[in-house]
Motif scaffolding. Structure first.
Motif, PDB file in Angstrom:
ATOM      1  N   SER A   1       0.826  -1.208   0.000  1.00 35.39           N
ATOM      2  CA  SER A   1       0.000   0.000   0.000  1.00 35.39           C
ATOM      3  C   SER A   1       0.857   1.253   0.000  1.00 35.39           C
ATOM      4  O   SER A   1       1.881   1.322   0.667  1.00 35.39           O
ATOM      5  N   TRP A   2       0.405   2.260  -0.758  1.00 36.63           N
ATOM      6  CA  TRP A   2       1.092   3.542  -0.765  1.00 36.63           C
ATOM      7  C   TRP A   2       0.636   4.433   0.379  1.00 36.63           C
ATOM      8  O   TRP A   2       1.116   5.542   0.526  1.00 36.63           O
ATOM      9  N   THR A   3      -0.325   3.974   1.177  1.00 39.04           N
ATOM     10  CA  THR A   3      -0.818   4.815   2.260  1.00 39.04           C
ATOM     11  C   THR A   3       0.154   4.861   3.425  1.00 39.04           C
ATOM     12  O   THR A   3      -0.070   5.580   4.382  1.00 39.04           O
ATOM     13  N   ALA A   4       1.220   4.079   3.362  1.00 37.07           N
ATOM     14  CA  ALA A   4       2.161   4.015   4.479  1.00 37.07           C
ATOM     15  C   ALA A   4       2.963   5.302   4.612  1.00 37.07           C
ATOM     16  O   ALA A   4       3.359   5.908   3.631  1.00 37.07           O
ATOM     17  N   HIS A   5       3.184   5.701   5.847  1.00 37.64           N
ATOM     18  CA  HIS A   5       4.168   6.735   6.136  1.00 37.64           C
ATOM     19  C   HIS A   5       4.696   6.471   7.543  1.00 37.64           C
ATOM     20  O   HIS A   5       4.255   5.544   8.210  1.00 37.64           O
ATOM     21  N   SER A   6       5.637   7.262   7.961  1.00 34.23           N
ATOM     22  CA  SER A   6       6.309   6.999   9.233  1.00 34.23           C
ATOM     23  C   SER A   6       5.320   6.924  10.395  1.00 34.23           C
ATOM     24  O   SER A   6       4.408   7.750  10.505  1.00 34.23           O
ATOM     25  N   CYS A   7       5.523   5.945  11.279  1.00 38.23           N
ATOM     26  CA  CYS A   7       4.651   5.758  12.432  1.00 38.23           C
ATOM     27  C   CYS A   7       4.939   6.828  13.499  1.00 38.23           C
ATOM     28  O   CYS A   7       5.872   7.618  13.369  1.00 38.23           O
ATOM     29  N   ASP A   8       4.150   6.820  14.563  1.00 37.38           N
ATOM     30  CA  ASP A   8       4.308   7.823  15.621  1.00 37.38           C
ATOM     31  C   ASP A   8       5.687   7.754  16.268  1.00 37.38           C
ATOM     32  O   ASP A   8       6.288   8.791  16.587  1.00 37.38           O
ATOM     33  N   ALA A   9       6.184   6.535  16.480  1.00 33.92           N
ATOM     34  CA  ALA A   9       7.508   6.385  17.096  1.00 33.92           C
ATOM     35  C   ALA A   9       8.599   6.973  16.209  1.00 33.92           C
ATOM     36  O   ALA A   9       9.559   7.584  16.695  1.00 33.92           O
ATOM     37  N   CYS A  10       8.458   6.818  14.898  1.00 30.13           N
ATOM     38  CA  CYS A  10       9.426   7.396  13.966  1.00 30.13           C
ATOM     39  C   CYS A  10       9.317   8.915  13.931  1.00 30.13           C
ATOM     40  O   CYS A  10      10.320   9.627  13.931  1.00 30.13           O
ATOM     41  N   GLN A  11       8.079   9.411  13.893  1.00 27.73           N
ATOM     42  CA  GLN A  11       7.877  10.853  13.835  1.00 27.73           C
ATOM     43  C   GLN A  11       8.524  11.555  15.019  1.00 27.73           C
ATOM     44  O   GLN A  11       8.996  12.692  14.898  1.00 27.73           O
TER      45      GLN A  11
END
Length: 241
Positions: free
Chosen positions: A215-225
């Motif tokens: 899926s292209w909907t992925a982006h960095s999770c809260d822990a990464c942010q």
């Protein structure tokens, strides 16, 4: 009959931000990421005020995803789920093209993405490499994209998560720490999620959607942010008061 709803158009803008935007304050040096340095002739204090996505990098992930789905051992693991990420950067005149995957394939005792999965990439052909740096288990012992030591705030949650985005930035820091100190000329990153049909990981399902392998909907999770802002700060330590 209820009125028909128009189908929602997908977000095709290649500008997903990883680790927040340039208007935020850097937690490492406590300065605005868009602030101009004193006596720098208008240059920003942070070479990378924000980490944007890239259409070219998305195409790289398409090629890697295609290779992963042809890996019989991997496809046979219907519970496999991980984030894959790619990064391109230019630091001190040298370019880097890095690939990483979150977590670990415990059955094979190796990273999910291996060098054998990097074939067929047309963008920057033949220059990609995988990185698997060890992610610190606590708030101490971290390093920036220039290899400088940095500790995270004790309030940052889930620091031990071995996410693809964090691995990419730590991997870059390992490679640049011995390079001469010059500005980071550019840094771009893109992520994509790989989810097997039988996975029950809610973190992956959140970004997966329905009926697809990836899926292209992925982006960095809260822990990464929360962690990324510490890692992309390239302000020299002797300039931090």
């Amino acid at each position: 009959m209820p009125p028909k709803k128009k189908p929602q158009k997908p977000d095709r803008a290649p500008n997903l931000l990883h680790g927040g935007n340039k208007s935020h304050t850097c937690p490492r040096c406590d300065a605005s990421r868009s602030k101009k340095g004193t006596g720098t002739g208008g240059k920003l204090l942070h070479s990378i005020p924000e980490v944007a996505d890239s259409a070219q990098l998305r195409n790289v992930l398409v090629a890697i995803d295609r290779n992963l789905r042809q890996d019989r051992d991997l496809v046979g693991n219907t519970k496999a789920s991980f984030m894959m990420g790619v990064l391109e950067a230019k630091v001190a005149g040298r370019e880097y093209f890095l690939v990483a995957s979150s977590g670990w394939d415990r059955d094979r005792e190796t990273a999910w993405i291996q060098d054998k999965h990097l074939g067929g990439i047309s963008y920057r052909k033949g220059r990609w490499e995988t990185v698997t740096p060890k992610v610190p288990a606590t708030h101490t012992g971290w390093w920036t994209i220039r290899g400088e030591k940095v500790d995270l705030d004790s309030k940052v949650a889930n620091v031990q998560m071995a996410c693809a985005a964090v691995k990419l930035l730590l991997g870059l820091g390992e490679k640049t720490k011995d390079r001469e100190w010059k500005a980071v000329e550019y840094l771009r990153m893109s992520e994509m999620v790989f989810v097997g049909p039988d996975t029950n990981d809610p973190k992956m399902r959140k970004w997966h959607g329905q009926g697809a392998t990836s899926s292209w909907t992925a982006h960095s999770c809260d822990a990464c942010q929360a962690r990324i802002p510490y890692l992309i700060c390239d302000v020299p330590a002797n300039q931090i008061s």
